[in-house]
Write a protein that holds these residues in place. Structure first.
Motif, PDB file in Angstrom:
ATOM      1  N   SER A  41       0.820  -1.217   0.000  1.00  0.00           N
ATOM      2  CA  SER A  41       0.000   0.000   0.000  1.00  0.00           C
ATOM      3  C   SER A  41       0.855   1.269   0.000  1.00  0.00           C
ATOM      4  O   SER A  41       0.552   2.226  -0.710  1.00  0.00           O
ATOM      5  N   LEU A  42       1.937   1.277   0.752  1.00  0.00           N
ATOM      6  CA  LEU A  42       2.819   2.442   0.763  1.00  0.00           C
ATOM      7  C   LEU A  42       3.560   2.578  -0.563  1.00  0.00           C
ATOM      8  O   LEU A  42       3.671   3.676  -1.109  1.00  0.00           O
ATOM      9  N   GLY A  43       4.034   1.471  -1.097  1.00  0.00           N
ATOM     10  CA  GLY A  43       4.732   1.503  -2.387  1.00  0.00           C
ATOM     11  C   GLY A  43       3.833   1.973  -3.510  1.00  0.00           C
ATOM     12  O   GLY A  43       4.258   2.727  -4.399  1.00  0.00           O
ATOM     13  N   ILE A  44       2.581   1.543  -3.483  1.00  0.00           N
ATOM     14  CA  ILE A  44       1.620   1.980  -4.499  1.00  0.00           C
ATOM     15  C   ILE A  44       1.385   3.482  -4.368  1.00  0.00           C
ATOM     16  O   ILE A  44       1.415   4.216  -5.364  1.00  0.00           O
ATOM     17  N   LEU A  45       1.166   3.947  -3.146  1.00  0.00           N
ATOM     18  CA  LEU A  45       0.932   5.374  -2.921  1.00  0.00           C
ATOM     19  C   LEU A  45       2.115   6.207  -3.394  1.00  0.00           C
ATOM     20  O   LEU A  45       1.951   7.219  -4.090  1.00  0.00           O
ATOM     21  N   GLU A  63     -10.506   7.407  -8.762  1.00  0.00           N
ATOM     22  CA  GLU A  63      -9.758   6.567  -9.698  1.00  0.00           C
ATOM     23  C   GLU A  63      -8.604   5.821  -9.025  1.00  0.00           C
ATOM     24  O   GLU A  63      -7.852   5.121  -9.690  1.00  0.00           O
ATOM     25  N   LEU A  64      -8.472   5.977  -7.728  1.00  0.00           N
ATOM     26  CA  LEU A  64      -7.405   5.313  -6.983  1.00  0.00           C
ATOM     27  C   LEU A  64      -7.779   3.860  -6.702  1.00  0.00           C
ATOM     28  O   LEU A  64      -8.131   3.497  -5.582  1.00  0.00           O
ATOM     29  N   VAL A  65      -7.709   3.064  -7.741  1.00  0.00           N
ATOM     30  CA  VAL A  65      -8.035   1.649  -7.664  1.00  0.00           C
ATOM     31  C   VAL A  65      -6.784   0.882  -8.090  1.00  0.00           C
ATOM     32  O   VAL A  65      -6.253   1.112  -9.177  1.00  0.00           O
TER      33      VAL A  65
END
Length: 84
Positions: A41-45, A63-65
């Motif tokens: 989750s942190l890496g994606i953010l 759109e944050l999917v």
């Protein structure tokens, strides 16, 4: 080289520098990035923030999917769609 290929190359180079185990050739355009432990989750953010600043796009909350951004190809397509 197409604009899309430049975007793919830029995203791939960035991910190779921030994801452990993502050395040369480890990130194919259609590979699911969730295979990499650092793409949590942190890496994606962090990646989405980087995409916004690098390509000057805004990703609205709705759109944050994760499924839209789980591969280099999907990220490149998203950036191209926002630039159009």
């Amino acid at each position: 080289m197409s604009d899309r290929q430049k975007i793919v190359d830029t995203i791939t180079a960035h991910l190779q520098s921030v994801l452990s185990g993502a050395g040369d050739g480890a990130i194919a355009e259609d590979r699911d990035l969730r295979d990499f432990p650092d793409f949590d989750s942190l890496g994606i953010l962090e990646t989405l923030v980087w995409l916004e600043s690098t390509f000057e796009v805004t990703i609205p909350d709705e759109e944050l999917v994760v499924d839209r951004f789980d591969s280099v190809g999907k990220m490149a397509d998203y950036v191209l769609g926002k630039a159009a």
